[in-house]
Structures are given as C-alpha cells and as structure tokens.
Scaffold this motif. Structure first.
Motif, PDB file in Angstrom:
ATOM      1  N   TYR A  84       0.834  -1.206   0.000  1.00  9.69           N
ATOM      2  CA  TYR A  84       0.000   0.000   0.000  1.00  9.69           C
ATOM      3  C   TYR A  84       0.868   1.256   0.000  1.00  9.69           C
ATOM      4  O   TYR A  84       0.655   2.176  -0.798  1.00  9.69           O
ATOM      5  N   ILE A  88       0.505   3.656  -3.212  1.00 10.70           N
ATOM      6  CA  ILE A  88      -0.262   4.899  -3.103  1.00 10.70           C
ATOM      7  C   ILE A  88       0.622   6.082  -3.491  1.00 10.70           C
ATOM      8  O   ILE A  88       0.158   7.078  -4.067  1.00 10.70           O
ATOM      9  N   SER A  92       0.041   8.219  -7.166  1.00 11.08           N
ATOM     10  CA  SER A  92      -0.086   9.678  -7.053  1.00 11.08           C
ATOM     11  C   SER A  92       0.891  10.368  -7.987  1.00 11.08           C
ATOM     12  O   SER A  92       0.555  11.358  -8.655  1.00 11.08           O
ATOM     13  N   HIS A 144     -11.914  -0.061   1.759  1.00  5.06           N
ATOM     14  CA  HIS A 144     -11.919   1.318   1.309  1.00  5.06           C
ATOM     15  C   HIS A 144     -10.627   1.716   0.608  1.00  5.06           C
ATOM     16  O   HIS A 144     -10.589   2.712  -0.120  1.00  5.06           O
ATOM     17  N   GLN A 145      -9.559   0.930   0.808  1.00  9.90           N
ATOM     18  CA  GLN A 145      -8.329   1.237   0.075  1.00  9.90           C
ATOM     19  C   GLN A 145      -8.520   1.061  -1.430  1.00  9.90           C
ATOM     20  O   GLN A 145      -7.887   1.757  -2.227  1.00  9.90           O
ATOM     21  N   ASP A 147     -11.270   1.874  -2.951  1.00  6.91           N
ATOM     22  CA  ASP A 147     -11.895   3.146  -3.333  1.00  6.91           C
ATOM     23  C   ASP A 147     -10.844   4.242  -3.483  1.00  6.91           C
ATOM     24  O   ASP A 147     -10.918   5.078  -4.392  1.00  6.91           O
ATOM     25  N   GLU A 148      -9.879   4.258  -2.582  1.00  7.85           N
ATOM     26  CA  GLU A 148      -8.832   5.273  -2.616  1.00  7.85           C
ATOM     27  C   GLU A 148      -8.012   5.164  -3.893  1.00  7.85           C
ATOM     28  O   GLU A 148      -7.732   6.176  -4.558  1.00  7.85           O
ATOM     29  N   PHE A 149      -7.633   3.943  -4.252  1.00  8.59           N
ATOM     30  CA  PHE A 149      -6.884   3.751  -5.495  1.00  8.59           C
ATOM     31  C   PHE A 149      -7.745   4.116  -6.713  1.00  8.59           C
ATOM     32  O   PHE A 149      -7.248   4.708  -7.681  1.00  8.59           O
ATOM     33  N   TYR A 150      -9.017   3.771  -6.668  1.00  8.04           N
ATOM     34  CA  TYR A 150      -9.926   4.078  -7.784  1.00  8.04           C
ATOM     35  C   TYR A 150     -10.003   5.582  -8.014  1.00  8.04           C
ATOM     36  O   TYR A 150      -9.962   6.060  -9.158  1.00  8.04           O
ATOM     37  N   GLU A 151     -10.107   6.342  -6.943  1.00 11.57           N
ATOM     38  CA  GLU A 151     -10.199   7.792  -7.065  1.00 11.57           C
ATOM     39  C   GLU A 151      -8.944   8.385  -7.688  1.00 11.57           C
ATOM     40  O   GLU A 151      -8.990   9.447  -8.305  1.00 11.57           O
ATOM     41  N   LYS A 152      -7.819   7.711  -7.537  1.00 13.36           N
ATOM     42  CA  LYS A 152      -6.564   8.174  -8.132  1.00 13.36           C
ATOM     43  C   LYS A 152      -6.348   7.606  -9.532  1.00 13.36           C
ATOM     44  O   LYS A 152      -5.291   7.818 -10.136  1.00 13.36           O
TER      45      LYS A 152
END
Length: 390
Positions: A84, A88, A92, A144-145, A147-152
């Motif tokens: 992770y 992440i 980014s 939810h991680q 979701d976090e990757f999806y948003e990026k």
C-alpha cells in the motif's frame, strides 16, 4: 492525356508484369490498414521520454504504475510485493505526470477513451497495479483502500504477482510444486472472493496474470464481469509454471475476457533462437482454445523494449545472464519449467518501438484477416474495457 501520367502508368504496368512491385503493393496496403487500426497493449509503463508514446503508435495500454518492496520468502526466494505504502505513492506520482501532459496523455476512465485517444493523436493509459498486496486492510472492512486507489485512477488490479497472497494462489508457489505438476494448486481464498465482489462493484478490471491456475479458474467463476490475463503465455507450448494451461485460457474467454501474450521469449519457446513465428504460435493457440475474441497483445517491457537487451543490441546470450540467479533459485525449489536453462530474453525483431506494427504485419503474413487483426491488435481490449469500465 497528361503525358507524364501516361508514362508513369506504362512504367507501373511493366513493373507489375515483371512482378517487381507486387510485394511492395502488399506492404503499402497493409500499412494503410495499420494507420486506421487501433493498437492497444496489455501491459506497459509510463516512458521516461514521452515522445515514445507517439513513436510506438499505440493508442492505449494498461499502464503498470505500481512500485515494490522486496520481501524475502521463508524458502529463501524473493517476492516483490506491491505494498500500500509503495503503490499509493507511485499512483499519485503517475497521476500528476499524466495531468501535467494533457497534450500527450489521457487518463483512461472508460473504454471510450481509447477511441478518443486514437482520434486526437494521444495515448490513453489505464492505471494498473500488479498485485493486490496493495490492499492491506482487513477483509472485515469495506475495502476502502480500493476506493482510494480508484479515485486516483486505478482501473485494473492484478490479484497477485508470482507468489500467493491472502487473496489468490500464485503461479510460482513453491510449496505446491508437486500439485502444480498434476494441475492442482492453491485456490482463490475467501478474502479473494470478497475482493472480486468489490472490484466488480467498482468497475475495476480483474487481472489473473501470475495467479495459480486454480485461482484463475475460481476467479472466472466468482466474477460477474469479464476477467483478463493481461500478459502471459501458453503452457501447451512451453510447459512452465508461469504459462497458462488451456482450461484457464478457455475459462477467461468464457467470461467475455481476453488473454494477452507477452514479449518474454523464455516463456514463448525453448528453441535456441526466438522468432516472431514463435510469438504468432501462441496467438494462434489462444484463438483455437478461446476464440478470436479472446486474443490480445501485451508487452511487459517498456515501450521501446527491454532496456538492457537494447543496450546489448539484442544480444540474448549476454542479456539472459541477468535472469539466471533468479531462475536457478526457483530450479532449486523444483518449480515447474525452471529445469530448462533459458538462453534468450527477447525476440529481437519485436524488442523495438515499432513492435505493434511488426506484429500486425506478421499476423497478415500468417493468414489472419483484416477483421481478425482489428480484434487482436486492439479491438478486443477496447471491447473488454468498455464492458468492465463502461
């Protein structure tokens, strides 16, 4: 009549009669088709030099943006985990680079971005991570991680890389070598099924490259969307743990997914000299097993090709040396296929910035129709990405 046109016509007719331009006409015809055909790659990376994007003539590709941490295995081998923390940060950084170069790059959100890239002369990149180790949270959470990757920008996730994790069995799991030889291997886990449901819900493409055959079969059953093996090879041709048996190829195809054949020549042939014909043989086999809609092209090297081999002018005898320590460590564990010493890394003709054009022309030479080549070179990827991402 224009005298110059008349002379040119007579000269052309004489040349055709002599047979001297027929092959050229065929090449020009093929080249004209290439300018219209979509080129989509199953796995590559953001290049250091963005001019490589245009030079490659690739309209879109799954873009591995993951980063790794080297993890020593209990048996002494090394696994390169996409953690992770590493991923992440890397996603980014990749997102910033894409956003900073809108004249060259499109961040792929949907299948429609492929045609948009084609029409605008840009390249669509669909962010991919080669291993779900980046999802480190407990399976009791809502993941939810993801979701976090999806948003990026993440749009494709590989379940594992070489070795198994909490989600999936790996192709090179050493403790299971005898079972692998018999076609039995580590299945998809309960956590893996939960992850698949999450990825289906988010519209993220599931990639079973590097998974054990049983985990790949289980994933095909569990997913309610097409799955892919973005990059791999055929075990019926090279009997190796990293190559896929026919039942996996068929199961992937039956989901509406596809199987991308990659450029790593030691998994394409055991012959001493790798050629484009060896590569085409894998594509033909996938077509025979899964149908024409299941075939795709993949790289698994940078756009220009394997960097070290390019420096060596594609000297395979010298270039293969960088893989031998790793290869021998797996031979010591009796992993399927590592008993055969590799003698090459790349197909020299395809370790090149223009490899997609060269594969396209090789397919034509092998008898594939224009419509089939449309599918193989990019159409199948476009369809699957539309089906999964929208």
């Amino acid at each position: 009549m224009n005298m110059k046109l008349a002379i040119d016509r007579r000269q052309l007719l004489k040349a055709i009669a002599a047979g001297s331009v027929l092959s050229q006409l065929g090449s020009f015809s093929a080249l004209a088709a290439e300018t219209k055909r979509l080129y989509v790659d199953g796995l590559c990376f953001l290049p250091d030099d963005l001019s490589d994007l245009n030079a490659s003539k690739i309209n879109a590709y799954l873009c591995d943006i993951s980063d790794i941490e080297a993890i020593k295995q209990p048996d002494g081998t090394t696994n390169y985990k996409r953690t992770y923390k590493a991923c992440i940060k890397s996603i980014s950084e990749a997102l910033t680079r894409v956003n900073d170069n809108p004249d060259k790059l499109i961040l792929g959100h949907s299948g429609a971005d492929i045609q948009h890239a084609h029409d605008t002369g840009k390249t669509a990149v669909f962010f991919q991570i080669q291993g779900a180790d980046c999802v480190e949270e407990s399976i009791s959470t809502d993941l939810h991680q993801v979701d976090e990757f999806y948003e990026k920008g993440l749009r494709s996730l590989q379940l594992t890389h070489h070795y198994g994790n909490k989600f999936s069995g790996g192709a090179l799991d050493n403790a299971l070598i005898h079972e692998q030889s018999q076609g039995l291997n580590k299945p998809l886990t309960k956590a893996g099924k939960q992850l698949i449901a999450k990825l289906n819900d988010k519209g993220i493409l599931i990639d079973v490259s590097h998974s054990s055959p049983q985990s790949a079969l289980d994933t095909a059953k569990a997913s309610n969307a097409p799955i892919v093996q973005s990059h791999g090879a055929v075990r019926a041709i090279v009997n190796h743990a990293r190559c896929s048996p026919d039942n996996v190829i068929k199961a992937i195809a039956d989901t509406g997914g596809l199987f991308g054949v990659f450029m790593m020549s030691f998994w394409l042939t055991n012959d001493a000299i790798p050629t484009t014909e060896h590569y085409i043989a894998h594509l033909k086999h996938v077509a025979n097993v899964g149908g024409i809609d299941s075939i795709a092209i993949a790289n698994d090297y940078p756009l220009r090709g394997q960097k070290n081999l390019l420096k060596l002018n594609n000297n395979n005898a010298e270039g293969v040396k960088q893989y031998l320590d790793w290869w021998h460590s797996l031979r010591a564990k009796n992993v399927l296929g590592y008993d055969i010493e590799p003698v090459h890394v790349v197909i020299p003709e395809l370790n090149h910035i223009h490899r997609m054009e060269r594969i396209d022309l090789a397919l034509a030479k092998a008898g594939f129709s224009g419509s089939d080549r449309d599918k193989i070179m990019g159409g199948n990827w476009q369809r699957v990405l539309k089906d999964v991402l929208g």
